[in-house]
Design an enzyme around this catalytic site. Structure first.
Site, PDB file in Angstrom:
ATOM      1  N   ASP B  18      12.907  10.888 -33.970  1.00 49.16           N
ATOM      2  CA  ASP B  18      13.496  12.000 -33.236  1.00 49.16           C
ATOM      3  C   ASP B  18      14.359  12.803 -34.208  1.00 49.16           C
ATOM      4  OD1 ASP B  18      14.712  13.724 -31.478  1.00 49.16           O
ATOM      5  OD2 ASP B  18      15.172  12.168 -29.996  1.00 49.16           O
ATOM      6  N   HIS B  20      15.993  15.707 -33.487  1.00 45.46           N
ATOM      7  CA  HIS B  20      16.965  16.622 -32.876  1.00 45.46           C
ATOM      8  C   HIS B  20      18.363  16.354 -33.409  1.00 45.46           C
ATOM      9  CE1 HIS B  20      13.637  16.516 -29.939  1.00 45.46           C
ATOM     10  NE2 HIS B  20      13.915  17.802 -29.835  1.00 45.46           N
TER      11      HIS B  20
END
Lengths: 466, 147
Positions: B18, B20
């Site tokens: 991930d 982000h």
């Protein structure tokens, strides 16, 4: 004329090179058998006799003499830390860059088998790390107390959580252990801080370990400054980065293949070269050394056979499979100081050197791992240095310097499209340390960085490879 | 661990595959401002990296972020590993878009409680809320220690 004499006390050979500082030239060079097992001074006198023959009594007598040493097994260290990927790894990096051979590493609180193993390894020096500053104290203190209770009587360098130093030092000193304190190798998570530890290791090597090994008996004739790999590392740094007055060669890789080990040095940032790459793991030092204790063309010829397999070794040496038995016999029976004589032996050595270079560089450079991210697609995770953009590879060590085709050996250090995840240099030029001068330039670089750089540029030979 | 007068140490990061990173940075900034000693591992953090950092730095709280919707898979076995590493007392928080689709928040919360998280923050939780939780939980811990 201002002459300097630079000496390397090796396990097998004691080497010396005389340099005219003003003319920036090598004026004499000699190599004699080492006598460390008897008296290191014997080899030194013999070396000086040789050099006097090439120059004059007066020049040799008056030349300031600096030396490094990898004799008597080099500097054998054990690193103790907390988490394998963090403080243990940071400690290993500090030790490697200091020119040590890390013969063991221990993570977490030591148990009885670990203590026994530690004693059996008979290290010259122990680096005790663990915990970030303000972080975990319990483990490093426990390990200091355990270490204090053993019969192990080698110096201990404390390079861990600063809040635990007082207790660690107290525990060890109470039991009569020699302790030197330096800064934490990892003051905060993922922050590598190895320079103070590296310098401390060098100092302890000169002050105590050289004495324990009997190498310091030469101290009234020469100034012993550091372990040999540390000297090479200094040369690598100055050669790549240059001096304030003059540019260096830029990022580079030095590969030193020997009889017992293969050392790889890189000077390069190794940051990601593509946008879809995320860098993970402990940061890498700009100048980094790795040493492969299982890759050497004499003491470790069999270990190379084991690692790559006979089929691959025959391929590397350019032999048919019919030669397998003969090659095996050669690897099994070869005396360590024996240099190749016949063409056939040169070919086996070259096969062994190719394998050593390939594996040594593969372990030194970083790698990429593919990951699929929802929404973002293909992304790569990089650990270690991306050295694909590095432009210069320098080969040194007998098996490379004296090979019939050094290009073919150094070529094994180059990026291979069949293993694209290994971030080896893609289009480097090759240079050869034909005069085996790198260690000498490292010794020189402290006082005369500019001269050292010039001498390197003059003496490293650019290869024109097919 | 947290000594008298010393700020608590937190380790935070975005777990799994991930990338982000924006929310992570905002939260790190807010926690720093609130006086905590923050170790931010950034994005793409594995369970092992959280645990390693927590061991070396004697961390009080681990804050896991996840936005890709795969948090449940990424966090499988996390608490057990912490127990193995001797970090059973470390507080474990998680926040973000923890599941994809139409799953009810109560269900999501239950799943993450089961894994061993003590605070589970839904999307749009403000940093102030997290800081309030930290105060409460760390105070409670200090009091039980004294008692």
């Amino acid at each position: 004329m201002r002459i300097m004499l630079l000496i390397d006390f090796g396990s097998t050979f004691t080497k010396g090179v005389m340099i005219d500082l003003e003319g920036e030239e090598v004026i004499a060079k000699a190599s004699v058998s080492s006598t460390v097992d008897r008296d290191v001074r014997l080899g030194l006198s013999e070396l000086l006799v040789e050099l006097r023959g090439q120059t004059s009594d007066r020049l040799v007598k008056n030349a300031p003499k600096l030396a490094c040493s990898s004799a008597a097994g080099g500097l054998r260290m054990v690193v103790i830390g907390l988490v394998p990927e963090l403080t243990v790894e940071a400690g290993r990096k500090a030790a490697c860059n200091a020119g040590a051979k890390v013969i063991g590493s221990i993570a977490g609180v030591m148990d009885d088998p670990a203590l026994l193993q530690l004693a059996a390894l008979k290290p010259d020096l122990i680096l005790l790390s663990g915990g970030t500053d303000g972080g975990n104290k319990e483990v490093i203190i426990s390990n200091a107390v355990l270490l204090a209770g053993t019969q192990i009587n080698v110096p201990v360098i404390i390079a861990g959580n600063k809040n635990a130093v007082r207790e660690c030092r107290g525990a060890l000193e109470k039991m009569g252990k020699a302790v030197v304190v330096t800064e934490n190798v990892m003051p905060s998570v993922n922050c590598l801080h190895i320079e103070p530890a590296r310098e401390t290791i060098r100092r302890v090597f000169i002050d105590r370990i050289a004495k324990a090994k009997g190498i310091n008996t030469v101290q009234n004739q020469v100034a012993l400054l550091m372990p040999t790999p540390n000297a090479v590392l200094q040369a690598v740094a100055i050669l790549a980065q240059g001096t304030p007055e003059e540019e260096g060669l830029g990022e580079l890789l030095v590969i030193d293949v020997g009889g017992a080990t293969t050392d790889v040095y890189s000077a390069g940032a190794g940051m990601p070269t593509m946008t879809n790459v995320i860098l993970k793991g402990l940061p890498e030092p700009f100048v980094k050394r790795t040493v492969e204790g299982d890759l050497g063309v004499r003491h470790n010829a069999l270990s190379i056979v084991e690692l790559v397999g006979m089929t691959q070794l025959l391929k590397d040496a350019g032999f048919s499979s019919a030669e397998g038995k003969r090659v095996m016999e050669y690897c099994q029976t070869l005396p360590p100081e024996q240099l190749p004589r016949e063409a056939w032996e040169f070919e086996v050595d070259s096969g062994l050197a190719k394998a050593a270079v390939r594996l040594g560089v593969e372990r030194h450079v970083g790698s990429l791992k593919l990951a699929y991210i929802p929404g973002a697609g293909e992304t790569f995770i990089q650990t270690g240095k991306d050295l694909r953009g590095l432009k210069t590879i320098i080969g040194t060590g007998g098996p490379v310097i004296f090979a019939k085709e050094p290009c073919a050996i150094l070529n094994e250090a180059v990026f291979d499209p069949r293993t694209p995840h290994l971030l080896k240099p893609a289009q480097p030029r090759f240079m050869l340390d034909k005069t085996y001068i790198l260690y000498a330039l490292g010794l020189l670089s402290g006082q005369y960085p500019h001269r050292a750089l010039h001498l390197a540029k003059k003496n490293l030979q650019l290869m024109h490879c097919p | 661990m947290e000594d008298e007068g010393n700020p608590a140490t937190l380790v935070m990061g975005v777990i799994g595959s991930d990338s982000h990173a924006i929310g992570n940075r905002i939260l790190a900034y807010a926690l720093n401002e609130a006086g905590y000693n923050v170790i931010n591992l950034g994005s793409f953090v594995s369970q092992e990296e959280f645990i390693n950092a927590a061991i070396e730095s004697s961390v009080d709280v681990i804050l896991v972020s996840s936005l890709c919707g795969h948090a449940e898979i990424d966090c499988q076995g996390f608490k057990n590993k912490l127990i193995e590493a001797g970090l059973q007392d470390t507080l474990l928080y998680i926040g973000g878009t923890l599941a994809v689709g139409e799953t009810k928040w109560e269900d999501i919360e239950q799943r993450f409680k089961k894994i061993g998280f003590t605070r589970i923050a839904p999307p749009y939780t403000r940093p102030g809320e997290v800081i309030k939780w930290l105060h409460e939980d760390l105070d409670k811990r200090k009091n039980t220690k004294v008692a």
